[in-house]
Design a protein around this motif. Structure first.
Motif, PDB file in Angstrom:
ATOM      1  N   ASP A  45       0.803  -5.888  11.172  1.00  0.00           N
ATOM      2  CA  ASP A  45       1.045  -4.783  10.239  1.00  0.00           C
ATOM      3  C   ASP A  45      -0.272  -4.227   9.717  1.00  0.00           C
ATOM      4  O   ASP A  45      -0.484  -3.007   9.669  1.00  0.00           O
ATOM      5  N   ALA A  46      -1.186  -5.123   9.306  1.00  0.00           N
ATOM      6  CA  ALA A  46      -2.476  -4.706   8.758  1.00  0.00           C
ATOM      7  C   ALA A  46      -3.308  -3.986   9.813  1.00  0.00           C
ATOM      8  O   ALA A  46      -3.912  -2.945   9.542  1.00  0.00           O
ATOM      9  N   GLY A  47      -3.337  -4.529  11.022  1.00  0.00           N
ATOM     10  CA  GLY A  47      -4.084  -3.896  12.108  1.00  0.00           C
ATOM     11  C   GLY A  47      -3.573  -2.513  12.441  1.00  0.00           C
ATOM     12  O   GLY A  47      -4.358  -1.580  12.637  1.00  0.00           O
ATOM     13  N   GLU A  48      -2.254  -2.370  12.500  1.00  0.00           N
ATOM     14  CA  GLU A  48      -1.664  -1.056  12.785  1.00  0.00           C
ATOM     15  C   GLU A  48      -1.958  -0.068  11.661  1.00  0.00           C
ATOM     16  O   GLU A  48      -2.214   1.109  11.909  1.00  0.00           O
ATOM     17  N   TYR A  49      -1.923  -0.555  10.416  1.00  0.00           N
ATOM     18  CA  TYR A  49      -2.225   0.308   9.276  1.00  0.00           C
ATOM     19  C   TYR A  49      -3.665   0.819   9.362  1.00  0.00           C
ATOM     20  O   TYR A  49      -3.927   2.019   9.244  1.00  0.00           O
ATOM     21  N   ILE A  50      -4.604  -0.092   9.592  1.00  0.00           N
ATOM     22  CA  ILE A  50      -6.013   0.299   9.670  1.00  0.00           C
ATOM     23  C   ILE A  50      -6.246   1.254  10.834  1.00  0.00           C
ATOM     24  O   ILE A  50      -6.964   2.243  10.704  1.00  0.00           O
ATOM     25  N   ILE A  89       0.877  -1.168   0.000  1.00  0.00           N
ATOM     26  CA  ILE A  89       0.000   0.000   0.000  1.00  0.00           C
ATOM     27  C   ILE A  89       0.910   1.212   0.000  1.00  0.00           C
ATOM     28  O   ILE A  89       1.546   1.529   1.006  1.00  0.00           O
ATOM     29  N   GLY A  90       0.987   1.883  -1.148  1.00  0.00           N
ATOM     30  CA  GLY A  90       1.903   3.007  -1.282  1.00  0.00           C
ATOM     31  C   GLY A  90       3.327   2.532  -1.079  1.00  0.00           C
ATOM     32  O   GLY A  90       3.751   1.551  -1.694  1.00  0.00           O
ATOM     33  N   ASP A  91       4.047   3.181  -0.165  1.00  0.00           N
ATOM     34  CA  ASP A  91       5.439   2.793   0.102  1.00  0.00           C
ATOM     35  C   ASP A  91       5.534   1.806   1.270  1.00  0.00           C
ATOM     36  O   ASP A  91       6.607   1.474   1.728  1.00  0.00           O
ATOM     37  N   ARG A  92       4.402   1.328   1.730  1.00  0.00           N
ATOM     38  CA  ARG A  92       4.356   0.432   2.886  1.00  0.00           C
ATOM     39  C   ARG A  92       4.006  -0.988   2.435  1.00  0.00           C
ATOM     40  O   ARG A  92       3.222  -1.177   1.513  1.00  0.00           O
ATOM     41  N   VAL A  93       4.576  -1.984   3.088  1.00  0.00           N
ATOM     42  CA  VAL A  93       4.268  -3.383   2.789  1.00  0.00           C
ATOM     43  C   VAL A  93       3.766  -4.039   4.075  1.00  0.00           C
ATOM     44  O   VAL A  93       4.446  -4.018   5.095  1.00  0.00           O
TER      45      VAL A  93
END
Length: 50
Positions: free
Chosen positions: A26-31, A16-20
């Motif tokens: 990782d997904a939880g922190e992103y959301i 997602i953009g410059d983030r993997v």
């Protein structure tokens, strides 16, 4: 042995953009970092069981 819980890795990382996003954590922190309006969008919510 397969890792369990928040440390579990995705079969295919999500870019997602410059983030993997590699793990469930990782997904939880992103959301959680999204602005409230985006964070509350239906596509990020768990479906309710009837």
């Amino acid at each position: 042995m397969t890792e369990r819980g928040w440390g579990r890795r995705f079969d295919d990382p999500i870019a997602i953009g410059d983030r993997v996003l590699v793990t469930l954590l990782d997904a939880g922190e992103y959301i959680a970092s999204l602005p409230k309006k985006e964070h509350s969008a239906p596509e990020w919510q768990r479906p309710c069981k009837p």
